[in-house]
Write a protein that holds these residues in place. Structure first.
Motif, short mmCIF file in Angstrom:
data_model
loop_
_atom_site.label_atom_id
_atom_site.label_comp_id
_atom_site.label_asym_id
_atom_site.label_seq_id
_atom_site.Cartn_x
_atom_site.Cartn_y
_atom_site.Cartn_z
N MET A 12 0.85 -1.16 0.00
CA MET A 12 0.00 0.00 0.00
C MET A 12 0.90 1.23 0.00
SD MET A 12 -3.14 0.96 2.56
CE MET A 12 -3.98 -0.56 2.17
N LYS A 13 0.56 2.21 -0.80
CA LYS A 13 1.34 3.44 -0.92
C LYS A 13 0.70 4.57 -0.15
CE LYS A 13 4.32 1.83 -3.90
NZ LYS A 13 5.72 1.76 -3.67
N ASN A 14 1.51 5.52 0.28
CA ASN A 14 1.02 6.72 0.94
C ASN A 14 0.89 7.82 -0.09
OD1 ASN A 14 1.00 5.64 3.53
ND2 ASN A 14 3.15 6.11 3.82
N VAL A 15 -0.13 8.68 0.08
CA VAL A 15 -0.36 9.80 -0.81
C VAL A 15 -0.55 11.05 0.04
CG1 VAL A 15 -1.93 10.77 -2.54
CG2 VAL A 15 -1.48 8.31 -2.51
N THR A 16 0.06 12.14 -0.36
CA THR A 16 -0.11 13.40 0.33
C THR A 16 -1.02 14.29 -0.49
OG1 THR A 16 2.12 13.24 1.25
CG2 THR A 16 1.09 15.41 1.27
N ILE A 17 -2.04 14.88 0.16
CA ILE A 17 -2.94 15.79 -0.54
C ILE A 17 -2.98 17.11 0.21
CG2 ILE A 17 -4.34 13.97 -1.56
CD1 ILE A 17 -6.42 14.49 0.61
N SER A 18 -3.29 18.17 -0.51
CA SER A 18 -3.42 19.49 0.10
C SER A 18 -4.87 19.93 0.00
CB SER A 18 -2.54 20.51 -0.64
OG SER A 18 -1.19 20.13 -0.55
N MET A 19 -5.35 20.60 1.06
CA MET A 19 -6.71 21.12 1.05
C MET A 19 -6.80 22.26 2.04
SD MET A 19 -8.85 18.18 3.14
CE MET A 19 -8.31 16.88 2.07
N LYS A 20 -7.87 23.03 1.92
CA LYS A 20 -8.09 24.15 2.83
C LYS A 20 -8.37 23.62 4.23
CE LYS A 20 -10.00 27.11 -0.73
NZ LYS A 20 -11.18 27.86 -1.20
N ASP A 21 -8.02 24.42 5.23
CA ASP A 21 -8.21 24.02 6.62
C ASP A 21 -9.67 23.71 6.92
OD1 ASP A 21 -5.53 24.30 7.13
OD2 ASP A 21 -5.71 26.32 7.98
N GLU A 22 -10.57 24.52 6.36
CA GLU A 22 -12.01 24.30 6.60
C GLU A 22 -12.46 22.95 6.04
OE1 GLU A 22 -11.03 27.12 4.61
OE2 GLU A 22 -10.65 28.24 6.45
N MET A 23 -11.93 22.60 4.86
CA MET A 23 -12.29 21.33 4.25
C MET A 23 -11.76 20.18 5.09
SD MET A 23 -13.74 19.64 1.80
CE MET A 23 -14.01 20.87 0.55
N LEU A 24 -10.57 20.32 5.62
CA LEU A 24 -9.99 19.27 6.46
C LEU A 24 -10.82 19.07 7.72
CD1 LEU A 24 -7.83 17.18 7.08
CD2 LEU A 24 -6.43 19.02 8.03
N SER A 25 -11.28 20.17 8.31
CA SER A 25 -12.12 20.06 9.52
C SER A 25 -13.39 19.29 9.21
CB SER A 25 -12.46 21.45 10.04
OG SER A 25 -11.31 22.10 10.48
N GLU A 26 -14.03 19.61 8.10
CA GLU A 26 -15.26 18.91 7.71
C GLU A 26 -14.98 17.44 7.41
OE1 GLU A 26 -17.66 20.88 4.74
OE2 GLU A 26 -17.00 22.83 5.49
N LEU A 27 -13.86 17.18 6.76
CA LEU A 27 -13.47 15.81 6.43
C LEU A 27 -13.28 14.99 7.70
CD1 LEU A 27 -12.57 13.62 4.42
CD2 LEU A 27 -10.28 14.63 4.50
N ARG A 28 -12.62 15.56 8.69
CA ARG A 28 -12.41 14.85 9.96
C ARG A 28 -13.73 14.52 10.64
NH1 ARG A 28 -7.29 18.46 11.87
NH2 ARG A 28 -5.69 17.10 11.03
N VAL A 29 -14.66 15.45 10.60
CA VAL A 29 -15.97 15.22 11.21
C VAL A 29 -16.70 14.08 10.50
CG1 VAL A 29 -18.26 16.23 11.57
CG2 VAL A 29 -16.22 17.56 12.11
N GLU A 30 -16.71 14.12 9.16
CA GLU A 30 -17.40 13.07 8.40
C GLU A 30 -16.75 11.71 8.61
OE1 GLU A 30 -20.33 13.39 6.79
OE2 GLU A 30 -20.26 15.38 7.67
N ALA A 31 -15.43 11.67 8.67
CA ALA A 31 -14.73 10.40 8.91
C ALA A 31 -15.08 9.86 10.29
CB ALA A 31 -13.22 10.60 8.77
#
Length: 83
Positions: free
Chosen positions: A1-20
């Motif tokens: 399995m490979k690791n991938v780095t992605i960039s996103m806005k802080d607000e998007m990351l906060s929402e992503l963490r909540v949904e996860a």
């Protein structure tokens, strides 16, 4: 399995963490599942309800018991690994 780095806005990351967290998954697993669903054109799996999670946990914990104790204590690392 490979690791991938992605960039996103802080607000998007906060929402992503909540949904996860709502789905009971890590951010990495949540994103991987979304991408896989997108590639295979299928809907992501619905998160398990709390009752379903509790039932699964109870099935695991009620499974067969292994007697690993020695003289009323857990074995030491040396005892576990002896041949």
């Amino acid at each position: 399995m490979k690791n991938v780095t992605i960039s996103m806005k802080d607000e998007m990351l906060s929402e992503l963490r909540v949904e996860a967290a709502k789905a009971g998954k890590s951010v990495s697993r949540f994103v991987a599942d979304l991408i896989e669903a997108s590639i295979h054109k299928s809907a992501p799996a619905a998160p398990m309800s709390r009752n379903a999670q509790m039932e699964a946990l109870e099935r695991i914990l009620s499974g067969p018991k292994w007697s690993v104790m020695r003289d009323g204590r857990m074995p030491t690392a040396e005892e576990r690994n002896e041949r």
